[in-house]
Design a protein around this motif. Structure first.
Motif, short mmCIF file in Angstrom:
data_model
loop_
_atom_site.label_atom_id
_atom_site.label_comp_id
_atom_site.label_asym_id
_atom_site.label_seq_id
_atom_site.Cartn_x
_atom_site.Cartn_y
_atom_site.Cartn_z
N VAL A 126 2.72 -9.31 -68.59
CA VAL A 126 2.85 -8.60 -67.32
C VAL A 126 1.47 -8.26 -66.78
O VAL A 126 0.53 -7.98 -67.53
CB VAL A 126 3.70 -7.33 -67.45
N VAL A 127 1.37 -8.30 -65.47
CA VAL A 127 0.13 -8.02 -64.76
C VAL A 127 0.22 -6.65 -64.12
O VAL A 127 1.29 -6.26 -63.62
CB VAL A 127 -0.12 -9.09 -63.67
N VAL A 128 -0.87 -5.91 -64.15
CA VAL A 128 -0.93 -4.61 -63.48
C VAL A 128 -1.96 -4.72 -62.37
O VAL A 128 -3.06 -5.24 -62.56
CB VAL A 128 -1.28 -3.47 -64.46
N ALA A 129 -1.60 -4.22 -61.18
CA ALA A 129 -2.46 -4.42 -60.01
C ALA A 129 -2.19 -3.36 -58.97
O ALA A 129 -1.15 -2.69 -58.99
CB ALA A 129 -2.21 -5.81 -59.41
N ASP A 130 -3.13 -3.22 -58.04
CA ASP A 130 -2.89 -2.42 -56.84
C ASP A 130 -2.70 -3.39 -55.68
O ASP A 130 -2.98 -4.59 -55.81
CB ASP A 130 -4.06 -1.45 -56.58
N PRO A 131 -2.22 -2.94 -54.52
CA PRO A 131 -1.89 -3.87 -53.44
C PRO A 131 -3.06 -4.72 -52.95
O PRO A 131 -2.83 -5.80 -52.39
CB PRO A 131 -1.39 -2.94 -52.33
N SER A 132 -4.29 -4.27 -53.14
CA SER A 132 -5.44 -5.05 -52.67
C SER A 132 -5.58 -6.39 -53.39
O SER A 132 -6.27 -7.29 -52.91
CB SER A 132 -6.73 -4.25 -52.83
N LYS A 133 -4.93 -6.54 -54.54
CA LYS A 133 -5.03 -7.78 -55.31
C LYS A 133 -4.02 -8.83 -54.87
O LYS A 133 -4.10 -9.99 -55.29
CB LYS A 133 -4.86 -7.48 -56.80
N LEU A 134 -3.06 -8.46 -54.03
CA LEU A 134 -2.02 -9.40 -53.59
C LEU A 134 -2.51 -10.23 -52.42
O LEU A 134 -3.20 -9.74 -51.52
CB LEU A 134 -0.76 -8.64 -53.18
N THR A 135 -2.15 -11.51 -52.40
CA THR A 135 -2.57 -12.41 -51.33
C THR A 135 -1.54 -13.51 -51.14
O THR A 135 -0.82 -13.85 -52.09
CB THR A 135 -3.94 -13.04 -51.65
N ASP A 136 -1.46 -14.04 -49.94
CA ASP A 136 -0.54 -15.16 -49.72
C ASP A 136 -1.19 -16.50 -50.01
O ASP A 136 -0.55 -17.54 -49.92
CB ASP A 136 0.03 -15.14 -48.29
N ARG A 137 -2.48 -16.49 -50.38
CA ARG A 137 -3.16 -17.72 -50.80
C ARG A 137 -4.38 -17.34 -51.64
O ARG A 137 -5.20 -16.53 -51.23
CB ARG A 137 -3.60 -18.54 -49.59
N LEU A 138 -4.48 -17.91 -52.82
CA LEU A 138 -5.63 -17.65 -53.67
C LEU A 138 -6.88 -18.23 -53.02
O LEU A 138 -6.89 -19.37 -52.56
CB LEU A 138 -5.43 -18.29 -55.05
N GLU A 139 -7.96 -17.42 -53.01
CA GLU A 139 -9.17 -17.89 -52.35
C GLU A 139 -10.46 -17.36 -52.97
O GLU A 139 -11.54 -17.74 -52.55
CB GLU A 139 -9.13 -17.52 -50.86
N ARG A 140 -10.35 -16.50 -53.96
CA ARG A 140 -11.57 -16.02 -54.62
C ARG A 140 -12.20 -17.15 -55.44
O ARG A 140 -11.50 -18.07 -55.87
CB ARG A 140 -11.25 -14.84 -55.55
N PRO A 141 -13.50 -17.08 -55.68
CA PRO A 141 -14.11 -18.05 -56.60
C PRO A 141 -13.44 -18.00 -57.97
O PRO A 141 -13.08 -16.92 -58.46
CB PRO A 141 -15.57 -17.59 -56.68
N VAL A 142 -13.27 -19.15 -58.57
CA VAL A 142 -12.61 -19.26 -59.87
C VAL A 142 -13.67 -19.20 -60.97
O VAL A 142 -14.56 -20.07 -61.02
CB VAL A 142 -11.82 -20.57 -59.98
N PRO A 143 -13.62 -18.19 -61.84
CA PRO A 143 -14.58 -18.15 -62.95
C PRO A 143 -14.28 -19.27 -63.96
O PRO A 143 -13.13 -19.49 -64.34
CB PRO A 143 -14.33 -16.77 -63.58
N VAL A 144 -15.31 -19.96 -64.36
CA VAL A 144 -15.17 -21.06 -65.33
C VAL A 144 -16.16 -20.79 -66.46
O VAL A 144 -17.38 -20.79 -66.25
CB VAL A 144 -15.45 -22.43 -64.68
N GLU A 145 -15.65 -20.54 -67.66
CA GLU A 145 -16.52 -20.33 -68.82
C GLU A 145 -16.92 -21.70 -69.36
O GLU A 145 -16.07 -22.56 -69.60
CB GLU A 145 -15.80 -19.52 -69.90
N VAL A 146 -18.23 -21.88 -69.56
CA VAL A 146 -18.75 -23.19 -69.98
C VAL A 146 -19.69 -23.03 -71.16
O VAL A 146 -20.33 -21.99 -71.34
CB VAL A 146 -19.50 -23.90 -68.83
N LEU A 147 -19.76 -24.07 -71.98
CA LEU A 147 -20.76 -24.10 -73.03
C LEU A 147 -22.14 -24.06 -72.39
O LEU A 147 -22.37 -24.70 -71.36
CB LEU A 147 -20.61 -25.37 -73.86
N PRO A 148 -23.09 -23.31 -72.97
CA PRO A 148 -24.41 -23.17 -72.33
C PRO A 148 -25.08 -24.51 -72.02
O PRO A 148 -25.66 -24.68 -70.94
CB PRO A 148 -25.21 -22.37 -73.37
N ASP A 149 -24.98 -25.47 -72.93
CA ASP A 149 -25.65 -26.75 -72.71
C ASP A 149 -24.95 -27.59 -71.64
O ASP A 149 -25.52 -28.60 -71.19
CB ASP A 149 -25.69 -27.56 -74.01
N ALA A 150 -23.74 -27.19 -71.25
CA ALA A 150 -22.96 -28.00 -70.31
C ALA A 150 -22.94 -27.45 -68.90
O ALA A 150 -22.35 -28.07 -68.01
CB ALA A 150 -21.52 -28.13 -70.82
N HIS A 151 -23.58 -26.32 -68.65
CA HIS A 151 -23.37 -25.66 -67.36
C HIS A 151 -23.84 -26.51 -66.18
O HIS A 151 -23.18 -26.56 -65.12
CB HIS A 151 -24.03 -24.27 -67.33
#
Length: 235
Positions: A126-151
Motif C-alpha cells: 500500500v502507498v501513503v500519499a497526500d493529494p499533491s502526489k496524484l496526477t492524471d499522467r506521470l511526468e516526473r523524472p524517473v530515478p534510475v540506479e546504475v552501477l558507477p562504471d555504467a552511468h
C-alpha cells in the motif's frame, strides 16, 4: 474543535490509516520518505501498546527511525513472507480509465531499488500519499540506479529513446549521490509518460541499470490523506 490541516497533517492521516490492517505476527516492509515516516511512528506506538510485529526497512533512514521508535527488525532473507509493505511515492497515476492506474514514480530518496525488492515481495503493498502526489499522467523524472562504471553508458542509451538523464548531485557534499547499495542515480526526464509499462520494460533491459523508479502494476491501494480524512484507492 479545530481540525489540523496542511500537508503534514494529510501525510500523517494517510500513514496512520495505512497501519490499521496490521495484525500480531505480521512482517511489515517499512518504506522511505516523509509520509511513510508517519506510518513508522504509528507502528512504533502500536508496538509500545503490545503489537508484535517485525519490520524490514528499505533504507538507512527507515532503519534508523524504526530503531528509534522501538520496532523489532529483520531481513528479507530471514522471513518466509512479507505480509504488508507500506511506502510513499513521488507521483501516483490517478486515472481509473488508464491501464496503468496506480502506477508510481518513486526514488526521490534514492532508495527505490530496495523499496521495489521489499514492496514486490509483500503479499500486499500500500502507498501513503497526500493529494499533491496524484496526477492524471506521470511526468516526473524517473530515478534510475546504475552501477558507477555504467552511468555514462546508461545515460547515452537513455538519450537514444528520448530521455534526458542527469546525474544526481549530493546536496551537502561534493560529488554525486551514492545509494545505500553503493551505486549512482540518474534522474531521467521523459516529459509526460504515455506508456509507463513500456518505459519500465525498456529501462530494465539496459545493462548497468540496477533498478528504476517506475512501479507499474505493483501497488494494491493508495491511502490519500487530506484535511477531510483519508480516501482509499484500490487497484
Amino acid at each position: 474543535m479545530k481540525t489540523e490541516g496542511g500537508p503534514e497533517a494529510a501525510k500523517r492521516r494517510a500513514g496512520e490509516r495505512a497501519i490499521e490492517t496490521i495484525e500480531d505476527g505480521f512482517v511489515v516492509g517499512l518504506g522511505t520518505g516523509s509520509t511513510t515516516a508517519h506510518a513508522i511512528r504509528a507502528i512504533g506506538r502500536a508496538v509500545d501498546d503490545g503489537l508484535e510485529i517485525r519490520g524490514i526497512p528499505t533504507s538507512f533512514q527507515s532503519r534508523q527511525l524504526a530503531l528509534e521508535v522501538g520496532i523489532p527488525l529483520t531481513d528479507l532473507d530471514a522471513v518466509d513472507v512479507v505480509d504488508l509493505a507500506i511506502d510513499g511515492a513521488d507521483q501516483v497515476l490517478d486515472d481509473p480509465d488508464a491501464a496503468t492506474h496506480g502506477a508510481l514514480i518513486k526514488g526521490g530518496g534514492a532508495a527505490h531499488a530496495r523499496e521495489k525488492l521489499v514492496d514486490t515481495a509483500a503479499d500486499r503493498f500500500v502507498v501513503v500519499a497526500d493529494p499533491s502526489k496524484l496526477t492524471d499522467r506521470l511526468e516526473r523524472p524517473v530515478p534510475v540506479e546504475v552501477l558507477p562504471d555504467a552511468h555514462a553508458v546508461v545515460a547515452e542509451r537513455v538519450r537514444t529513446f528520448g530521455g534526458e538523464p542527469t546525474l544526481r548531485d549530493a546536496e551537502r557534499k561534493d560529488g554525486p549521490v551514492v545509494t545505500d547499495n553503493g551505486n549512482l542515480v540518474l534522474d531521467c526526464g521523459f516529459g509526460a509518460i504515455d506508456d509507463p509499462d513500456a518505459l519500465a520494460t525498456r529501462l530494465s533491459r539496459l545493462p548497468g541499470v540496477v533498478e528504476h523508479g517506475l512501479f507499474v502494476g505493483q501497488a494494491d491501494a493508495t491511502y490519500v490523506g487530506s484535511d477531510g480524512g483519508v480516501e482509499v484507492r484500490r487497484y
